[in-house]
Design an enzyme around this catalytic site. Structure first.
Site, mmCIF file in Angstrom:
data_model
loop_
_atom_site.group_PDB
_atom_site.id
_atom_site.type_symbol
_atom_site.label_atom_id
_atom_site.label_comp_id
_atom_site.label_asym_id
_atom_site.label_seq_id
_atom_site.Cartn_x
_atom_site.Cartn_y
_atom_site.Cartn_z
ATOM 1 C CG ASN A 194 -1.881 1.107 1.307
ATOM 2 O OD1 ASN A 194 -1.851 2.011 0.463
ATOM 3 N ND2 ASN A 194 -2.761 1.073 2.284
ATOM 4 N NE ARG A 205 -6.448 1.509 -0.074
ATOM 5 C CZ ARG A 205 -6.538 2.739 0.387
ATOM 6 N NH1 ARG A 205 -5.476 3.373 0.789
ATOM 7 N NH2 ARG A 205 -7.696 3.338 0.422
ATOM 8 C CG HIS A 217 -13.460 3.264 3.614
ATOM 9 N ND1 HIS A 217 -14.192 4.189 4.335
ATOM 10 C CD2 HIS A 217 -12.173 3.563 3.838
ATOM 11 C CE1 HIS A 217 -13.368 5.018 4.949
ATOM 12 N NE2 HIS A 217 -12.135 4.666 4.661
ATOM 13 N N GLY A 269 -11.293 8.145 8.518
ATOM 14 C CA GLY A 269 -12.243 8.347 7.429
ATOM 15 C C GLY A 269 -13.381 7.365 7.663
ATOM 16 N NE ARG A 281 -11.307 12.791 3.791
ATOM 17 C CZ ARG A 281 -11.059 11.480 3.820
ATOM 18 N NH1 ARG A 281 -12.003 10.604 4.134
ATOM 19 N NH2 ARG A 281 -9.874 11.037 3.493
ATOM 20 C CG ASP A 312 -7.604 10.059 18.266
ATOM 21 O OD1 ASP A 312 -8.427 9.483 19.012
ATOM 22 O OD2 ASP A 312 -6.634 9.486 17.756
ATOM 23 N NE ARG A 371 -7.555 6.760 20.285
ATOM 24 C CZ ARG A 371 -6.619 6.090 19.648
ATOM 25 N NH1 ARG A 371 -6.172 4.956 20.143
ATOM 26 N NH2 ARG A 371 -6.113 6.521 18.519
ATOM 27 N N GLY A 404 -15.553 2.107 15.085
ATOM 28 C CA GLY A 404 -16.559 1.034 15.079
ATOM 29 C C GLY A 404 -16.154 -0.166 15.919
ATOM 30 C CD GLU A 405 -11.954 -3.090 13.951
ATOM 31 O OE1 GLU A 405 -10.967 -3.438 14.605
ATOM 32 O OE2 GLU A 405 -11.926 -2.941 12.713
ATOM 33 C CD GLU A 408 -9.225 -1.378 4.455
ATOM 34 O OE1 GLU A 408 -8.887 -1.124 5.624
ATOM 35 O OE2 GLU A 408 -9.373 -0.515 3.586
#
Ligand code: ADP
Length: 396
Positions: free
Chosen positions: A7, A90, A179, A209, A238, A280, A282, A330-331, A383
């Site tokens: 990548n 990628r 994605h 993102g 963004r 971020d 967090r 999400g995780e 990915e």
């Protein structure tokens, strides 16, 4: 069979070497500051990380360094470069023509070069990484895996923007979606867990993102990112979707150029722009807990917009079998998952809030409440594995 996944970014090159017979990652790492001064970090499972300053004037020097490390007597994991059967690259953008992962010959490379205008940030470095790898490993297959290709079967009404049609014909302005490799991977896992190949699945890739994709029967039918990754839900820096007129209004009101407006919406908006604290999640969660209003607001805007998109995809698909959370937020962010799924019981979405708070990290888990009509899963994305798998399938 061993597959190398690459990548390439403008000043970086990430790599992972897979043994596809055992599905193991043999080594992975990152070359940073290409063209500046150069640092390489090389990791092997169960061994100490190796980090060193190496001068990489370009991507070719970086890939040569990677191959030297992979075959090194002490730090290496293979005896010779000949053990690498193929390389998977990628690519963020495959344009309208590269509709699936493909072996990259001269024609494909020419096409990728012709569409860099659609993808000015990621296209040129990815091409430069590909050319460097082809030069150093000329006798094996180089496969391109494109973030956009998962969306190549969306219906016209999902990808054509309601602007003069000639602009699509002339400039190829349309929804491409991004994605895709991540959404494809987690949607396939979810379908497997449901035991239903034709499942309706909404995958929420929420990271720095973020994008949301609706999948029916293994094919993407809609997605929140558009012509660029700027569309959809608010992200680290963004804005995500806003009234398009805001852009021209800001340009006039602030006396800034189109490029400056683009920077403002790409680099200074989203969670950072609203909170004024950080991009971020967090940091924002910490500030929100301490009562910072703008941090709380940034999180509320994020959740509000995720819900709106999830709801619209349920309408579009006439139902949903599973919601999937993946990527950094999400995780890991249990509160965001809980807030997104709150007040969705009417749609059949209900999570086990206690288990959502205590479930293990880094594993695939089912956080649905007992008896919920719709399953809610947390699935770590991968990915690189997907790229290796496509490369293997095209090489076998
Ligand atoms: P990228 O898009 O750069 O690949 P990631 O998928 O790594 O991004 O996601 C980065 C985001 O995930 C950041 O906003 C970060 O705060 C968030 N994140 C990572 N770990 C946690 C955590 N433990 N709790 C909450 N958010 C997290």
């Amino acid at each position: 069979m061993k597959i190398l996944v690459v990548n390439a970014g403008s000043s970086s090159l990430k790599y992972q070497l897979f043994d596809m017979d055992t599905n193991e990652v043999l080594a992975k790492g990152l070359c940073e500051r290409i063209g500046i001064d150069g640092i390489v970090t090389h990791k092997r499972p169960g061994k100490d990380d190796y980090k060193s300053n190496v001068d990489f004037p370009n991507h070719k020097a970086a890939i040569e360094c990677v191959l030297a490390l992979l075959t090194d007597k002490e730090k290496g994991v293979i005896g010779s470069v000949d053990e690498i059967a193929a390389v998977g690259h990628r690519f963020a953008h495959g344009g309208e023509k590269l509709k699936k992962s493909s072996i990259l010959g001269d024609q494909e490379l020419e096409y990728l070069e012709s569409i860099v205008g659609l993808n000015p940030l990621h296209g040129p470095p990815a091409i430069s990484g590909l050319k460097a790898c082809k030069e150093v490993m000329p006798s094996i297959n180089h496969v391109g895996v494109f973030d956009t290709s998962y969306y190549s079967e969306m219906k016209e009404e999902a990808y054509i923007y309601p602007i003069p049609y000639e602009l699509y014909e002339k400039h190829k302005i349309r929804r491409y979606g991004f994605h895709g490799t991540s959404h494809r991977y987690v949607a396939a896992k979810a379908a497997e867990m449901l035991g239903k190949a034709d499942a309706k699945i909404i995958t929420c890739h929420l990271g720095n993102g973020s994008s949301i994709t609706a999948t029916v029967n293994g094919k993407a039918v809609d997605t929140s990112m558009g012509f660029t990754p700027q569309d959809g839900v608010p992200m680290g820096t963004r804005s995500g979707a806003i009234d398009p007129t805001v852009v021209t209004f800001i340009q006039k009101a602030e006396g800034i150029s189109a490029d400056e407006a683009d920077k403002l919406l790409n680099k200074e908006s989203g969670l950072l722009g609203v909170s004024g604290i950080s991009s971020d999640c967090r940091d924002i969660c910490d500030a929100a807990e301490k009562g910072n209003h703008r941090a709380q607001l940034a999180l509320k805007i994020l959740v509000h917009n995720i819900k709106k998109i999830v709801g619209s995809y349920i309408a579009e698909m006439n139902g949903v079998d599973a919601i999937v959370f993946t990527a950094g937020i999400g995780e890991n962010d249990r509160q965001i998952r809980e807030d997104v799924c709150k007040n969705m019981a009417w749609l059949g979405i209900e999570i086990d809030e206690a288990f959502n708070k205590s479930c293990p990290r880094g594993e695939t888990v089912d956080i649905s409440a007992k008896g919920a009509k719709v399953k809610t899963f947390v699935i770590p994305t991968n990915e690189e594995y997907m790229i290796a798998l496509d490369t293997l399938n095209l090489t076998k």
